[in-house]
Write a protein that holds these residues in place. Structure first.
Motif, short mmCIF file in Angstrom:
data_model
loop_
_atom_site.label_atom_id
_atom_site.label_comp_id
_atom_site.label_asym_id
_atom_site.label_seq_id
_atom_site.Cartn_x
_atom_site.Cartn_y
_atom_site.Cartn_z
N GLU A 69 0.83 -1.20 0.00
CA GLU A 69 0.00 0.00 0.00
C GLU A 69 0.87 1.26 0.00
O GLU A 69 0.57 2.25 -0.68
CB GLU A 69 -0.92 -0.02 1.22
N TYR A 70 1.95 1.23 0.75
CA TYR A 70 2.89 2.37 0.79
C TYR A 70 3.49 2.61 -0.60
O TYR A 70 3.57 3.75 -1.07
CB TYR A 70 3.99 2.05 1.81
N ASP A 71 3.87 1.53 -1.27
CA ASP A 71 4.42 1.65 -2.62
C ASP A 71 3.37 2.23 -3.57
O ASP A 71 3.68 3.06 -4.44
CB ASP A 71 4.88 0.27 -3.10
N ARG A 72 2.10 1.79 -3.42
CA ARG A 72 1.03 2.31 -4.28
C ARG A 72 0.84 3.81 -4.07
O ARG A 72 0.66 4.58 -5.03
CB ARG A 72 -0.29 1.58 -3.98
N LYS A 73 0.90 4.27 -2.81
CA LYS A 73 0.70 5.69 -2.53
C LYS A 73 1.81 6.53 -3.15
O LYS A 73 1.55 7.59 -3.73
CB LYS A 73 0.66 5.92 -1.01
N TRP A 74 3.04 6.05 -3.06
CA TRP A 74 4.13 6.79 -3.68
C TRP A 74 3.99 6.78 -5.21
O TRP A 74 4.27 7.78 -5.87
CB TRP A 74 5.49 6.20 -3.27
N GLY A 75 3.53 5.66 -5.74
CA GLY A 75 3.32 5.60 -7.18
C GLY A 75 2.26 6.58 -7.64
O GLY A 75 2.42 7.28 -8.67
N ASP A 76 1.15 6.70 -6.88
CA ASP A 76 0.11 7.67 -7.21
C ASP A 76 0.64 9.09 -7.15
O ASP A 76 0.36 9.92 -8.03
CB ASP A 76 -1.07 7.52 -6.24
N TYR A 77 1.41 9.37 -6.10
CA TYR A 77 1.97 10.71 -5.96
C TYR A 77 2.90 11.05 -7.12
O TYR A 77 2.80 12.13 -7.72
CB TYR A 77 2.74 10.82 -4.63
N ARG A 78 3.77 10.14 -7.49
CA ARG A 78 4.74 10.43 -8.55
C ARG A 78 4.03 10.58 -9.90
O ARG A 78 4.43 11.40 -10.73
CB ARG A 78 5.79 9.33 -8.61
N ARG A 79 2.99 9.78 -10.12
CA ARG A 79 2.26 9.91 -11.37
C ARG A 79 1.59 11.28 -11.49
O ARG A 79 1.66 11.93 -12.54
CB ARG A 79 1.21 8.80 -11.47
N LYS A 80 0.97 11.72 -10.40
CA LYS A 80 0.32 13.04 -10.42
C LYS A 80 1.35 14.15 -10.57
O LYS A 80 1.15 15.11 -11.33
CB LYS A 80 -0.49 13.23 -9.14
N ALA A 81 2.45 14.02 -9.84
CA ALA A 81 3.48 15.06 -9.91
C ALA A 81 4.08 15.15 -11.30
O ALA A 81 4.35 16.25 -11.81
CB ALA A 81 4.58 14.77 -8.88
N SER A 82 4.27 14.01 -11.95
CA SER A 82 4.84 14.03 -13.30
C SER A 82 3.87 14.63 -14.31
O SER A 82 4.28 15.14 -15.36
CB SER A 82 5.23 12.62 -13.73
N ASN A 83 2.57 14.59 -14.01
CA ASN A 83 1.56 15.19 -14.88
C ASN A 83 1.31 16.65 -14.55
O ASN A 83 0.44 17.28 -15.15
CB ASN A 83 0.24 14.42 -14.78
N GLY A 84 2.07 17.18 -13.58
CA GLY A 84 1.91 18.57 -13.21
C GLY A 84 0.74 18.83 -12.29
O GLY A 84 0.35 19.97 -12.07
N GLU A 85 0.15 17.75 -11.73
CA GLU A 85 -0.99 17.92 -10.84
C GLU A 85 -0.52 18.15 -9.42
O GLU A 85 0.55 17.70 -9.01
CB GLU A 85 -1.88 16.68 -10.89
N LYS A 86 -1.34 18.85 -8.68
CA LYS A 86 -1.02 19.07 -7.28
C LYS A 86 -1.25 17.78 -6.52
O LYS A 86 -2.30 17.15 -6.67
CB LYS A 86 -1.88 20.18 -6.70
N ALA A 87 -0.29 17.37 -5.70
CA ALA A 87 -0.41 16.12 -4.95
C ALA A 87 0.42 16.21 -3.68
O ALA A 87 1.47 16.85 -3.66
CB ALA A 87 0.05 14.94 -5.79
N ASP A 88 -0.06 15.59 -2.64
CA ASP A 88 0.66 15.54 -1.37
C ASP A 88 1.39 14.21 -1.26
O ASP A 88 0.77 13.14 -1.38
CB ASP A 88 -0.30 15.69 -0.19
N PRO A 89 2.70 14.23 -1.03
CA PRO A 89 3.45 12.97 -0.94
C PRO A 89 3.14 12.25 0.37
O PRO A 89 2.81 12.88 1.38
CB PRO A 89 4.91 13.43 -0.96
N PRO A 90 3.26 10.93 0.37
CA PRO A 90 3.15 10.20 1.63
C PRO A 90 4.30 10.59 2.57
O PRO A 90 5.36 11.04 2.13
CB PRO A 90 3.27 8.73 1.22
N THR A 91 4.07 10.42 3.85
CA THR A 91 5.15 10.61 4.81
C THR A 91 6.14 9.46 4.67
O THR A 91 5.75 8.28 4.65
CB THR A 91 4.61 10.65 6.25
#
Length: 475
Positions: free
Chosen positions: A246-268
């Motif tokens: 689940e932790y890996d999935r959250k980081w993957g979601d964050y990086r995908r959004k960030a690479s698309n220029g979307e605003k996203a909060d990274p996991p701790t």
């Protein structure tokens, strides 16, 4: 009619406002995520404690006339090994020695690759063995994947020197086995050093220590904490891997959004889960303490459930019962020849365990887990070989030397660098005064990366740690 048309137009105008209000045109700039502060991005901190290892000084070298066990299953009579720039240049019988090479006459002696101990606690349980030095097991929780053994290693531990006297050139240091998941192990070059970074094997992958069976359930059940049972052990592993995925999935979601220029909060950032994600990605090698055959089979199933691989089972006294399974799964066994009976799960050990695993086509390893055995890995291998031959297994010494050289290198992910005497590999070598499978054999000279790390006949090449020198030198 006119009133109806006016109302329709107004409705369309309102609908248009509703469509565009709060939305951005397709070409409007997106709000990018802010860059992460230093230390908060796991990808940017993948190697925060880099190796600073520097090879010992060396010069062109020829070892001539030895009986050579290459670690590849070959034995060469009257062999020659040429070394240049710390690497093996050539290996073979009767090779010509180029001009300018130092020549070591090894007639009547034996040459092997440097020995590799896949399971050691040197430096984390150093000598003198006192509570102030006991730093090998972080027992604060059943899952301490966040701890790294290298942060407990004391480079001045005199046992590194005694291991080198026994021909050990590479040491894999693990946390203890009181936890379900005990933390990261580290592979070290066995050279005198001031810091652990100066010993770290460049490019060697990290490992993860896991333990099944009696140790974790005893250590935590006796404190009134889970796990109390073997079924509690397995539930603990599975829960940990679920959290890691689940932790890996959250980081993957964050990086995908960030690479698309979307605003996203990274996991701790979570150091415990970060290590487990490294296993799931195949970057960190699992070294699993496990004695019983049935539990090894269960651990294989857990690994398959979450998509990671077990590199080696350690101790593994019942590997002979599932040797075919281990061969099929490509899992090594790292064990002893004659160490059993200290607890019930260690009751069914036999001296021929390693030969039987070897005969089944699986990866067999002799390791120490002990500061005394590390000085005699060759004798431990000899005892296992003799037991195998008594059981009717025809295993040569040229094959058996791989139990303490090339197979350990495979289990540590460094077989492309060391573990055998082959062109291009690091010149880690041991010159023995007798056949290394003789109880009387002693290492005469040890080379690490082509530099002399120990010489039994030269006191200048018998390093002592600062701790061994004592206070006398200060007076």
């Amino acid at each position: 009619m006119r009133r109806t048309l006016m109302m329709a137009a107004a409705a369309l105008a309102l609908a248009g406002c509703a469509t565009t209000q709060g939305a951005k045109p397709a070409d409007a700039p997106k709000s990018p995520s802010a860059p992460l502060a230093k230390g908060l991005d796991p990808a940017a901190s993948s190697n925060p404690f880099p190796s600073t290892y520097r090879p010992l000084p060396s010069r062109p070298l020829a070892v001539v006339g030895a009986s050579i066990l290459t670690g590849t299953g070959q034995q060469l009579a009257n062999g020659v090994v040429l070394v240049r720039d710390g690497r093996i240049e050539a290996v073979g019988p009767g090779l010509a020695v180029p001009a300018g090479y130092e020549t070591v006459d090894a007639t009547g002696k034996w040459l092997t690759p440097g020995l590799i101990d896949t399971h050691s606690h040197l430096g984390v349980y150093p000598s003198p063995n006192v509570p102030a030095h006991s730093d090998g097991n972080e027992m604060s929780d059943p899952n301490t994947a966040q701890v790294w053994a290298e942060h407990s290693v004391w480079p001045q531990d005199p046992q590194f020197n005694t291991g080198r006297i026994g021909g050990v050139t590479t040491v894999h240091v693990l946390p203890g086995s009181g936890n379900l998941i005990g933390g990261r192990g580290v592979t070290l070059r066995n050279v005198p050093a001031r810091t652990v970074q100066e010993m770290k094997f460049p490019g060697a992958p990290y490992t993860l220590k896991m333990a099944c069976g009696e140790n974790p359930k005893r250590n935590y059940g006796s404190r009134g904490r889970a796990p109390y049972t073997r079924m509690g052990n397995v539930a603990g592993y599975r829960s940990a891997w679920i959290k890691a995925a689940e932790y890996d999935r959250k980081w993957g979601d964050y990086r995908r959004k960030a690479s698309n220029g979307e605003k996203a909060d990274p996991p701790t950032r979570d150091l415990q889960l970060e290590t487990l994600v490294g296993v799931l990605r195949g970057e960190i090698l699992v070294q699993n303490h496990c004695y019983r055959a049935d539990e090894m089979a269960q651990m294989i199933d857990v690994a398959k459930e979450f998509g990671y691989r077990i590199t080696a089972f350690h101790h593994a006294l019942e590997s002979y019962k599932i040797a075919d399974v281990l061969a099929r799964e490509g899992i090594c066994t790292a064990t002893w020849a004659n160490w059993w009976g200290m607890k019930l799960e260690a009751w069914d050990g036999i001296e021929a365990n390693v030969p039987l695993v070897h005969a089944a086509g699986a990866c067999a390893i002799i390791k120490s887990d002990d500061p005394d055995v590390i000085q005699r890995l060759n004798q431990e291998a000899a005892e296992a070989l003799a037991a195998g031959r008594d059981a009717g297994l025809q295993i040569s010494e040229a094959e058996a030397i791989g139990w303490i050289t090339s197979n350990p290198a495979k289990a540590l992910g460094i077989a492309d660098q060391t573990g055998s005497l082959e062109r291009g590999k690091r010149a880690d070598m041991v010159l023995w005064d007798k056949n290394p499978f003789s109880i009387y054999a002693r290492a005469e000279r040890v080379w690490i990366d082509g530099g002399v790390a120990y010489d039994r006949r030269d006191p200048r090449l018998q390093p002592k740690s600062d701790f061994e020198l004592g206070l006398g030198g200060l007076r």
